[in-house]
Structures are given as structure tokens and as C-alpha cells.
Design a protein around this motif. Structure first.
Motif, PDB file in Angstrom:
ATOM      1  N   ARG A   1       0.837  -1.209   0.000  1.00  0.00           N
ATOM      2  CA  ARG A   1       0.000   0.000   0.000  1.00  0.00           C
ATOM      3  C   ARG A   1       0.873   1.260   0.000  1.00  0.00           C
ATOM      4  O   ARG A   1       0.566   2.234  -0.680  1.00  0.00           O
ATOM      5  CB  ARG A   1      -0.946  -0.003   1.201  1.00  0.00           C
ATOM      6  N   ALA A   2       1.962   1.232   0.766  1.00  0.00           N
ATOM      7  CA  ALA A   2       2.869   2.386   0.805  1.00  0.00           C
ATOM      8  C   ALA A   2       3.505   2.616  -0.562  1.00  0.00           C
ATOM      9  O   ALA A   2       3.635   3.755  -1.012  1.00  0.00           O
ATOM     10  CB  ALA A   2       3.940   2.174   1.876  1.00  0.00           C
ATOM     11  N   LEU A   3       3.895   1.541  -1.229  1.00  0.00           N
ATOM     12  CA  LEU A   3       4.498   1.668  -2.554  1.00  0.00           C
ATOM     13  C   LEU A   3       3.522   2.310  -3.534  1.00  0.00           C
ATOM     14  O   LEU A   3       3.900   3.163  -4.336  1.00  0.00           O
ATOM     15  CB  LEU A   3       4.948   0.300  -3.062  1.00  0.00           C
ATOM     16  N   LYS A   4       2.267   1.923  -3.473  1.00  0.00           N
ATOM     17  CA  LYS A   4       1.255   2.448  -4.399  1.00  0.00           C
ATOM     18  C   LYS A   4       1.101   3.965  -4.309  1.00  0.00           C
ATOM     19  O   LYS A   4       0.764   4.601  -5.298  1.00  0.00           O
ATOM     20  CB  LYS A   4      -0.099   1.791  -4.135  1.00  0.00           C
ATOM     21  N   VAL A   5       1.345   4.543  -3.145  1.00  0.00           N
ATOM     22  CA  VAL A   5       1.147   5.988  -2.979  1.00  0.00           C
ATOM     23  C   VAL A   5       2.461   6.782  -3.023  1.00  0.00           C
ATOM     24  O   VAL A   5       2.463   7.983  -2.805  1.00  0.00           O
ATOM     25  CB  VAL A   5       0.366   6.320  -1.683  1.00  0.00           C
ATOM     26  N   THR A   6       3.545   6.104  -3.322  1.00  0.00           N
ATOM     27  CA  THR A   6       4.846   6.769  -3.420  1.00  0.00           C
ATOM     28  C   THR A   6       5.119   7.138  -4.875  1.00  0.00           C
ATOM     29  O   THR A   6       5.010   6.286  -5.751  1.00  0.00           O
ATOM     30  CB  THR A   6       5.966   5.841  -2.893  1.00  0.00           C
ATOM     31  N   PRO A   7       5.459   8.403  -5.145  1.00  0.00           N
ATOM     32  CA  PRO A   7       5.779   8.794  -6.527  1.00  0.00           C
ATOM     33  C   PRO A   7       6.944   7.965  -7.073  1.00  0.00           C
ATOM     34  O   PRO A   7       7.871   7.612  -6.344  1.00  0.00           O
ATOM     35  CB  PRO A   7       6.175  10.265  -6.397  1.00  0.00           C
ATOM     36  N   LEU A   8       6.875   7.669  -8.363  1.00  0.00           N
ATOM     37  CA  LEU A   8       7.892   6.810  -8.981  1.00  0.00           C
ATOM     38  C   LEU A   8       9.304   7.369  -8.842  1.00  0.00           C
ATOM     39  O   LEU A   8      10.267   6.609  -8.760  1.00  0.00           O
ATOM     40  CB  LEU A   8       7.564   6.594 -10.462  1.00  0.00           C
ATOM     41  N   ASP A   9       9.438   8.690  -8.788  1.00  0.00           N
ATOM     42  CA  ASP A   9      10.782   9.268  -8.674  1.00  0.00           C
ATOM     43  C   ASP A   9      11.306   9.281  -7.248  1.00  0.00           C
ATOM     44  O   ASP A   9      12.401   9.760  -6.989  1.00  0.00           O
ATOM     45  CB  ASP A   9      10.819  10.677  -9.258  1.00  0.00           C
ATOM     46  N   ARG A  10      10.563   8.701  -6.312  1.00  0.00           N
ATOM     47  CA  ARG A  10      11.001   8.633  -4.915  1.00  0.00           C
ATOM     48  C   ARG A  10      11.157   7.180  -4.435  1.00  0.00           C
ATOM     49  O   ARG A  10      11.352   6.920  -3.268  1.00  0.00           O
ATOM     50  CB  ARG A  10       9.987   9.310  -4.005  1.00  0.00           C
ATOM     51  N   ILE A  11      11.052   6.222  -5.351  1.00  0.00           N
ATOM     52  CA  ILE A  11      11.113   4.803  -4.996  1.00  0.00           C
ATOM     53  C   ILE A  11      12.521   4.264  -5.187  1.00  0.00           C
ATOM     54  O   ILE A  11      13.132   4.417  -6.234  1.00  0.00           O
ATOM     55  CB  ILE A  11      10.124   3.992  -5.857  1.00  0.00           C
ATOM     56  N   LEU A  12      13.029   3.620  -4.135  1.00  0.00           N
ATOM     57  CA  LEU A  12      14.292   2.898  -4.185  1.00  0.00           C
ATOM     58  C   LEU A  12      14.011   1.454  -3.773  1.00  0.00           C
ATOM     59  O   LEU A  12      13.121   1.198  -2.974  1.00  0.00           O
ATOM     60  CB  LEU A  12      15.306   3.508  -3.220  1.00  0.00           C
ATOM     61  N   LEU A  13      14.775   0.528  -4.311  1.00  0.00           N
ATOM     62  CA  LEU A  13      14.653  -0.871  -3.914  1.00  0.00           C
ATOM     63  C   LEU A  13      15.821  -1.207  -3.001  1.00  0.00           C
ATOM     64  O   LEU A  13      16.930  -0.715  -3.189  1.00  0.00           O
ATOM     65  CB  LEU A  13      14.660  -1.780  -5.144  1.00  0.00           C
ATOM     66  N   GLU A  14      15.559  -2.033  -2.008  1.00  0.00           N
ATOM     67  CA  GLU A  14      16.634  -2.439  -1.099  1.00  0.00           C
ATOM     68  C   GLU A  14      16.595  -3.941  -0.915  1.00  0.00           C
ATOM     69  O   GLU A  14      15.565  -4.579  -1.130  1.00  0.00           O
ATOM     70  CB  GLU A  14      16.505  -1.722   0.243  1.00  0.00           C
TER      71      GLU A  14
ATOM     72  N   ILE B   1      16.067  -8.846  -8.003  1.00  0.00           N
ATOM     73  CA  ILE B   1      15.107  -9.166  -9.060  1.00  0.00           C
ATOM     74  C   ILE B   1      13.755  -9.558  -8.459  1.00  0.00           C
ATOM     75  O   ILE B   1      12.709  -9.106  -8.936  1.00  0.00           O
ATOM     76  CB  ILE B   1      15.647 -10.265  -9.994  1.00  0.00           C
ATOM     77  N   GLN B   2      13.748 -10.361  -7.394  1.00  0.00           N
ATOM     78  CA  GLN B   2      12.474 -10.747  -6.774  1.00  0.00           C
ATOM     79  C   GLN B   2      11.754  -9.528  -6.204  1.00  0.00           C
ATOM     80  O   GLN B   2      10.533  -9.424  -6.300  1.00  0.00           O
ATOM     81  CB  GLN B   2      12.681 -11.793  -5.672  1.00  0.00           C
ATOM     82  N   ILE B   3      12.497  -8.609  -5.634  1.00  0.00           N
ATOM     83  CA  ILE B   3      11.892  -7.398  -5.077  1.00  0.00           C
ATOM     84  C   ILE B   3      11.361  -6.533  -6.218  1.00  0.00           C
ATOM     85  O   ILE B   3      10.254  -5.983  -6.131  1.00  0.00           O
ATOM     86  CB  ILE B   3      12.906  -6.654  -4.191  1.00  0.00           C
ATOM     87  N   ALA B   4      12.108  -6.409  -7.297  1.00  0.00           N
ATOM     88  CA  ALA B   4      11.649  -5.648  -8.466  1.00  0.00           C
ATOM     89  C   ALA B   4      10.403  -6.296  -9.064  1.00  0.00           C
ATOM     90  O   ALA B   4       9.483  -5.590  -9.508  1.00  0.00           O
ATOM     91  CB  ALA B   4      12.757  -5.545  -9.508  1.00  0.00           C
ATOM     92  N   GLU B   5      10.351  -7.613  -9.087  1.00  0.00           N
ATOM     93  CA  GLU B   5       9.163  -8.305  -9.592  1.00  0.00           C
ATOM     94  C   GLU B   5       7.945  -8.000  -8.719  1.00  0.00           C
ATOM     95  O   GLU B   5       6.856  -7.743  -9.241  1.00  0.00           O
ATOM     96  CB  GLU B   5       9.409  -9.810  -9.656  1.00  0.00           C
ATOM     97  N   ALA B   6       8.128  -8.017  -7.413  1.00  0.00           N
ATOM     98  CA  ALA B   6       7.023  -7.696  -6.508  1.00  0.00           C
ATOM     99  C   ALA B   6       6.569  -6.254  -6.715  1.00  0.00           C
ATOM    100  O   ALA B   6       5.366  -5.970  -6.774  1.00  0.00           O
ATOM    101  CB  ALA B   6       7.441  -7.933  -5.057  1.00  0.00           C
ATOM    102  N   ALA B   7       7.525  -5.332  -6.859  1.00  0.00           N
ATOM    103  CA  ALA B   7       7.186  -3.927  -7.087  1.00  0.00           C
ATOM    104  C   ALA B   7       6.457  -3.758  -8.419  1.00  0.00           C
ATOM    105  O   ALA B   7       5.493  -2.987  -8.512  1.00  0.00           O
ATOM    106  CB  ALA B   7       8.448  -3.064  -7.056  1.00  0.00           C
ATOM    107  N   SER B   8       6.886  -4.477  -9.431  1.00  0.00           N
ATOM    108  CA  SER B   8       6.251  -4.347 -10.745  1.00  0.00           C
ATOM    109  C   SER B   8       4.798  -4.815 -10.697  1.00  0.00           C
ATOM    110  O   SER B   8       3.931  -4.210 -11.328  1.00  0.00           O
ATOM    111  CB  SER B   8       7.033  -5.105 -11.815  1.00  0.00           C
ATOM    112  N   GLN B   9       4.533  -5.846  -9.932  1.00  0.00           N
ATOM    113  CA  GLN B   9       3.156  -6.321  -9.783  1.00  0.00           C
ATOM    114  C   GLN B   9       2.291  -5.281  -9.081  1.00  0.00           C
ATOM    115  O   GLN B   9       1.164  -5.024  -9.482  1.00  0.00           O
ATOM    116  CB  GLN B   9       3.127  -7.640  -9.024  1.00  0.00           C
ATOM    117  N   VAL B  10       2.825  -4.690  -8.043  1.00  0.00           N
ATOM    118  CA  VAL B  10       2.075  -3.676  -7.287  1.00  0.00           C
ATOM    119  C   VAL B  10       1.818  -2.439  -8.154  1.00  0.00           C
ATOM    120  O   VAL B  10       0.720  -1.881  -8.139  1.00  0.00           O
ATOM    121  CB  VAL B  10       2.843  -3.282  -6.003  1.00  0.00           C
ATOM    122  N   LEU B  11       2.821  -2.027  -8.908  1.00  0.00           N
ATOM    123  CA  LEU B  11       2.734  -0.789  -9.685  1.00  0.00           C
ATOM    124  C   LEU B  11       2.087  -0.969 -11.058  1.00  0.00           C
ATOM    125  O   LEU B  11       1.742   0.008 -11.716  1.00  0.00           O
ATOM    126  CB  LEU B  11       4.132  -0.193  -9.870  1.00  0.00           C
ATOM    127  N   GLY B  12       1.962  -2.228 -11.489  1.00  0.00           N
ATOM    128  CA  GLY B  12       1.415  -2.468 -12.816  1.00  0.00           C
ATOM    129  C   GLY B  12       2.361  -2.037 -13.925  1.00  0.00           C
ATOM    130  O   GLY B  12       1.948  -1.606 -14.992  1.00  0.00           O
TER     131      GLY B  12
END
Length: 86
Positions: free
Chosen positions: A26-39, A56-67
Motif C-alpha cells: 500500500r505504501a508503494l502504491k502511494v509513493t511517486p515513482l521518482d522517490r522509490i528505491l529498492l533495497e 530481481i524478486q523485489i523488483a518483480e514484486a514492485a512491478s506487480q504492485v505498480l502495474g
């Protein structure tokens, strides 16, 4: 909490929580794309679930959330890292 951090000009890091917790998604969904970092540090620092090999697994999860595609998420992550870290 996210709006308060953004008001301070902070970027937000998302990691294993995207895989584990709805609150992180939910937090990722409301964060602007230019403020997102993966850790890649796990909450407990468990070697099997943390480290660069998990990016890569974290990026995959983020991609699913962000569409968005994984490639798009990773490209934004690189751009944002360059901005934050110089």
C-alpha cells in the motif's frame, strides 16, 4: 506516514516487505515513482532472504504492485539511486 516522509523530501526504500506485507505494498502504491528505491536487506538480516541476489524478486514484486514491467521498475530504481547518491 508516507506523505510525511515525502514532505521532508525523502525517497523511500522498499525491500522484502513487498513480498511479505500488504502494508508495504500500500505504501508503494502511494509513493511517486521518482522517490522509490529498492533495497535488499531483510528485516532480520537473514542471509537467505537478503542481499543483492534478491533484487530481481523485489523488483518483480514492485512491478506487480505498480502495474509496470520489471525492466521499467529497475530503470526507475537506477535513475533514483543516481539522483540520491549522486
Amino acid at each position: 506516514t508516507v506523505p510525511r516522509y515525502l514532505e521532508l523530501g525523502l525517497s523511500l526504500g522498499f525491500g522484502e516487505g513487498l513480498i511479505r506485507w500488504e502494508k508495504a505494498r500500500r505504501a508503494l502504491k502511494v509513493t511517486p515513482l521518482d522517490r522509490i528505491l529498492l533495497e535488499t536487506d531483510a528485516p532480520q538480516g537473514e542471509p537467505a532472504t537478503s542481499g543483492p541476489h534478491r533484487l530481481i524478486q523485489i523488483a518483480e514484486a514492485a512491478s506487480q504492485v505498480l502495474g509496470k514491467s520489471v525492466e521499467y521498475v529497475l530503470a526507475r530504481h537506477r535513475e533514483n539511486c543516481a539522483t540520491v547518491l549522486g
